[in-house]
Design a protein around this motif. Sequence first.
Motif, mmCIF file in Angstrom:
data_model
loop_
_atom_site.group_PDB
_atom_site.id
_atom_site.type_symbol
_atom_site.label_atom_id
_atom_site.label_comp_id
_atom_site.label_asym_id
_atom_site.label_seq_id
_atom_site.Cartn_x
_atom_site.Cartn_y
_atom_site.Cartn_z
ATOM 1 N N GLU A 3 0.832 -1.191 0.000
ATOM 2 C CA GLU A 3 0.000 0.000 0.000
ATOM 3 C C GLU A 3 0.867 1.242 0.000
ATOM 4 O O GLU A 3 2.037 1.209 0.381
ATOM 5 N N ARG A 9 -2.412 11.441 9.121
ATOM 6 C CA ARG A 9 -3.729 11.242 8.538
ATOM 7 C C ARG A 9 -4.576 12.497 8.661
ATOM 8 O O ARG A 9 -5.402 12.789 7.804
ATOM 9 N N TYR A 35 -2.052 14.728 -5.105
ATOM 10 C CA TYR A 35 -3.322 15.298 -5.513
ATOM 11 C C TYR A 35 -3.933 16.080 -4.355
ATOM 12 O O TYR A 35 -3.682 15.792 -3.186
ATOM 13 N N GLN A 37 -7.860 16.961 -3.063
ATOM 14 C CA GLN A 37 -9.264 16.639 -3.297
ATOM 15 C C GLN A 37 -10.135 17.456 -2.360
ATOM 16 O O GLN A 37 -10.031 17.354 -1.138
ATOM 17 N N PRO A 43 -10.137 14.238 -7.558
ATOM 18 C CA PRO A 43 -8.784 14.705 -7.234
ATOM 19 C C PRO A 43 -8.217 15.631 -8.308
ATOM 20 O O PRO A 43 -8.495 15.455 -9.494
ATOM 21 N N TYR A 103 -2.262 3.789 -7.651
ATOM 22 C CA TYR A 103 -2.749 3.270 -6.379
ATOM 23 C C TYR A 103 -2.613 4.379 -5.341
ATOM 24 O O TYR A 103 -1.554 5.003 -5.229
ATOM 25 N N PHE A 104 -3.681 4.575 -4.571
ATOM 26 C CA PHE A 104 -3.767 5.728 -3.692
ATOM 27 C C PHE A 104 -3.517 5.375 -2.241
ATOM 28 O O PHE A 104 -3.874 4.285 -1.774
ATOM 29 N N GLY A 105 -2.953 6.314 -1.513
ATOM 30 C CA GLY A 105 -2.832 6.221 -0.074
ATOM 31 C C GLY A 105 -4.094 6.726 0.604
ATOM 32 O O GLY A 105 -5.023 7.187 -0.057
ATOM 33 N N PRO A 106 -4.132 6.676 1.937
ATOM 34 C CA PRO A 106 -5.321 7.074 2.691
ATOM 35 C C PRO A 106 -5.553 8.573 2.739
ATOM 36 O O PRO A 106 -6.635 9.020 3.069
#
Lengths: 113, 114
Positions: A3, A9, A35, A37, A43, A103-106
């Motif tokens: 991931e 966060r 990005y 958002q 995004p 693939y995106f992170g949280p």
Amino acid sequence: EAEVAQSPRYKITEKSQAVAFWCDPISGHATLYWYRQILGQGPELLVQFQDESVVDDSQLPKDRFSAERLKGVDSTLKIQPAELGDSAMYLCASSLGRTGTQYFGPGTRLTVL
Amino acid sequence: AQSVSQHNHHVILSEAASLELGCNYSYGGTVNLFWYVQYPGQHLQLLLKYFSGDPLVKGIKGFEAEFIKSKFSFNLRKPSVQWSDTAEYFCAVTTAGNNRKLIWGLGTSLAVNP
């Protein structure tokens, strides 16, 4: 499953302060994206790296935003000074190459007071 | 300029109903097409993608999408939705004409009532 990692966060800051976000892409992914958002929207690409080089920063507000990926692995996005309008989710994504699936992170949710 | 349109901004369905979310793009050349999903409090996840070959693409969790080149469309479908499908759905496109940058739709918010 590998991931994309991001920290922190959540971040709350006052306007005019400096903030920094960190991203560790999936191992082996040469392309890294930052990005922004805004709630209810898709995004918006801020900056794209290929290894340690910036390949697209056309939408990055360069007067206050900076990004680096010094060793071509993890990356830092900085905002200085933060403004109220910067409140948003900041997403990091990675892909094997420039045409690969991202693939995106949280994400890091930034609130500027 | 290239763009992606998602026609439904908010959709409310009951469990077991069928789902179709529209996505149209504006670009005449070769495209790669994606649907991403964002569950509440979670990160964006890839549902499915189309690069070439069979225009009917199957993704995770029972979703599928059909690429219709003549209509510039890539609609997302699921025959029977579940409460757990409540999420934000984003259609995205990359084209050779914009250096393979992802162009995103505004998203569709799906709420499934139990």
